[in-house]
Design a protein around this motif. Structure first.
Motif, PDB file in Angstrom:
ATOM      1  N   GLU A   1      -9.987  -0.593   7.100  1.00 60.27           N
ATOM      2  CA  GLU A   1      -9.448  -1.137   5.851  1.00 60.27           C
ATOM      3  C   GLU A   1     -10.543  -1.388   4.818  1.00 60.27           C
ATOM      4  O   GLU A   1     -10.387  -1.047   3.641  1.00 60.27           O
ATOM      5  N   LEU A   2     -11.637  -1.973   5.249  1.00 59.91           N
ATOM      6  CA  LEU A   2     -12.722  -2.269   4.312  1.00 59.91           C
ATOM      7  C   LEU A   2     -13.392  -0.995   3.806  1.00 59.91           C
ATOM      8  O   LEU A   2     -13.798  -0.931   2.645  1.00 59.91           O
ATOM      9  N   THR A   3     -13.465   0.013   4.656  1.00 66.34           N
ATOM     10  CA  THR A   3     -14.017   1.302   4.217  1.00 66.34           C
ATOM     11  C   THR A   3     -13.150   1.903   3.126  1.00 66.34           C
ATOM     12  O   THR A   3     -13.661   2.411   2.121  1.00 66.34           O
ATOM     13  N   GLU A   4     -11.847   1.834   3.297  1.00 63.55           N
ATOM     14  CA  GLU A   4     -10.936   2.352   2.268  1.00 63.55           C
ATOM     15  C   GLU A   4     -11.040   1.527   0.989  1.00 63.55           C
ATOM     16  O   GLU A   4     -11.003   2.078  -0.112  1.00 63.55           O
ATOM     17  N   TYR A   5     -11.181   0.227   1.135  1.00 61.63           N
ATOM     18  CA  TYR A   5     -11.359  -0.624  -0.050  1.00 61.63           C
ATOM     19  C   TYR A   5     -12.612  -0.205  -0.819  1.00 61.63           C
ATOM     20  O   TYR A   5     -12.567  -0.043  -2.038  1.00 61.63           O
ATOM     21  N   VAL A   6     -13.717  -0.030  -0.122  1.00 58.89           N
ATOM     22  CA  VAL A   6     -14.978   0.363  -0.770  1.00 58.89           C
ATOM     23  C   VAL A   6     -14.815   1.706  -1.478  1.00 58.89           C
ATOM     24  O   VAL A   6     -15.325   1.911  -2.578  1.00 58.89           O
TER      25      VAL A   6
ATOM     26  N   THR B   1       0.823  -1.209   0.000  1.00 55.61           N
ATOM     27  CA  THR B   1       0.000   0.000   0.000  1.00 55.61           C
ATOM     28  C   THR B   1       0.860   1.263   0.000  1.00 55.61           C
ATOM     29  O   THR B   1       0.487   2.257  -0.625  1.00 55.61           O
ATOM     30  N   CYS B   2       1.985   1.233   0.660  1.00 52.20           N
ATOM     31  CA  CYS B   2       2.888   2.396   0.640  1.00 52.20           C
ATOM     32  C   CYS B   2       3.388   2.656  -0.781  1.00 52.20           C
ATOM     33  O   CYS B   2       3.550   3.808  -1.179  1.00 52.20           O
ATOM     34  N   ILE B   3       3.640   1.607  -1.517  1.00 55.75           N
ATOM     35  CA  ILE B   3       4.134   1.742  -2.883  1.00 55.75           C
ATOM     36  C   ILE B   3       3.010   2.160  -3.828  1.00 55.75           C
ATOM     37  O   ILE B   3       3.201   3.003  -4.700  1.00 55.75           O
ATOM     38  N   ARG B   4       1.834   1.562  -3.654  1.00 57.43           N
ATOM     39  CA  ARG B   4       0.681   1.844  -4.529  1.00 57.43           C
ATOM     40  C   ARG B   4      -0.545   2.160  -3.678  1.00 57.43           C
ATOM     41  O   ARG B   4      -1.434   1.314  -3.505  1.00 57.43           O
ATOM     42  N   PRO B   5      -0.624   3.371  -3.137  1.00 54.61           N
ATOM     43  CA  PRO B   5      -1.713   3.705  -2.200  1.00 54.61           C
ATOM     44  C   PRO B   5      -3.115   3.701  -2.804  1.00 54.61           C
ATOM     45  O   PRO B   5      -4.089   3.573  -2.059  1.00 54.61           O
ATOM     46  N   ASP B   6      -3.247   3.812  -4.105  1.00 57.09           N
ATOM     47  CA  ASP B   6      -4.577   3.806  -4.733  1.00 57.09           C
ATOM     48  C   ASP B   6      -5.002   2.422  -5.227  1.00 57.09           C
ATOM     49  O   ASP B   6      -6.037   2.295  -5.878  1.00 57.09           O
TER      50      ASP B   6
ATOM     51  N   PRO C   1      -6.713  -0.922  -4.556  1.00 57.02           N
ATOM     52  CA  PRO C   1      -7.656  -1.340  -3.519  1.00 57.02           C
ATOM     53  C   PRO C   1      -7.399  -2.727  -2.917  1.00 57.02           C
ATOM     54  O   PRO C   1      -7.736  -2.961  -1.744  1.00 57.02           O
ATOM     55  N   ASP C   2      -6.824  -3.645  -3.661  1.00 56.36           N
ATOM     56  CA  ASP C   2      -6.737  -5.045  -3.213  1.00 56.36           C
ATOM     57  C   ASP C   2      -6.052  -5.246  -1.857  1.00 56.36           C
ATOM     58  O   ASP C   2      -6.554  -6.026  -1.035  1.00 56.36           O
ATOM     59  N   PRO C   3      -4.921  -4.588  -1.577  1.00 58.67           N
ATOM     60  CA  PRO C   3      -4.324  -4.798  -0.256  1.00 58.67           C
ATOM     61  C   PRO C   3      -5.232  -4.360   0.901  1.00 58.67           C
ATOM     62  O   PRO C   3      -5.214  -4.965   1.972  1.00 58.67           O
ATOM     63  N   TYR C   4      -6.046  -3.331   0.682  1.00 59.88           N
ATOM     64  CA  TYR C   4      -6.971  -2.885   1.727  1.00 59.88           C
ATOM     65  C   TYR C   4      -8.003  -3.976   2.024  1.00 59.88           C
ATOM     66  O   TYR C   4      -8.331  -4.230   3.190  1.00 59.88           O
ATOM     67  N   LEU C   5      -8.510  -4.597   0.978  1.00 58.30           N
ATOM     68  CA  LEU C   5      -9.478  -5.675   1.175  1.00 58.30           C
ATOM     69  C   LEU C   5      -8.854  -6.813   1.967  1.00 58.30           C
ATOM     70  O   LEU C   5      -9.435  -7.289   2.955  1.00 58.30           O
ATOM     71  N   GLN C   6      -7.680  -7.244   1.560  1.00 49.26           N
ATOM     72  CA  GLN C   6      -7.053  -8.379   2.243  1.00 49.26           C
ATOM     73  C   GLN C   6      -6.701  -8.051   3.691  1.00 49.26           C
ATOM     74  O   GLN C   6      -6.906  -8.875   4.580  1.00 49.26           O
ATOM     75  N   ARG C   7      -6.195  -6.838   3.928  1.00 50.50           N
ATOM     76  CA  ARG C   7      -5.921  -6.454   5.325  1.00 50.50           C
ATOM     77  C   ARG C   7      -7.206  -6.447   6.126  1.00 50.50           C
ATOM     78  O   ARG C   7      -7.236  -6.895   7.272  1.00 50.50           O
TER      79      ARG C   7
END
Length: 142
Positions: free
Chosen positions: A113-118, A84-89, A91-97
């Motif tokens: 995390e899920l809110t950011e994914y959505v 996420t630090c490398i590619r903050p936009d 979404p997939d890492p947010y979902l998995q976290r």
């Protein structure tokens, strides 16, 4: 990442090869359910990242294997944080976290995390599923 900080062609080639090898080991692991194969996949992703430290997809895949197949919750979160630090936009890492936090009983972290994914994800199955899980967690907390 600027072009000046990109690894050389050969380093990228090497990173790509190890990444693909790691993916193939993951497929073998899915068929055999052999934790040693998953550990080999983690080592392949390690080699990929040694050649190209900012290869977010390798961090993401290593995090998935660590979290899902090896039960290494903290290591998985670190990998997904780095992706996420490398590619903050992305979404997939947010979902998995979010899912890893959920399954490890860290509801408030899962909500964030899920809110950011959505917010980032395009419409589709996983976005709808994340919204459903968010509603479920919020109902449990009330």
């Amino acid at each position: 990442m600027s072009e000046a900080s990109l690894p050389s062609f050969w380093q990228r080639l090497q990173a790509g090869w190890w990444y693909l090898y790691g993916l193939s080991l993951c497929q073998i692991g899915l068929r055999t359910v052999d934790r040693d194969v998953y550990r080999q996949a983690v080592r392949a992703f390690d080699r990929s990242l040694a050649a190209w430290p900012d290869l977010a997809i390798a961090l993401y895949r290593r995090g998935l294997i660590r979290g899902r197949e090896l039960g290494e919750y903290h290591a998985a979160i670190r990998d997904l944080d780095a992706a996420t630090c490398i590619r903050p936009d992305w979404p997939d890492p947010y979902l998995q976290r979010g899912l890893f936090h959920r399954f490890n009983h860290h509801s408030r972290a899962a909500i964030a995390e899920l809110t950011e994914y959505v917010r980032l994800a395009p419409p589709g199955f996983w976005r709808t599923e994340a919204e459903r899980i968010l509603a479920q967690i919020q109902a449990e907390l009330e």
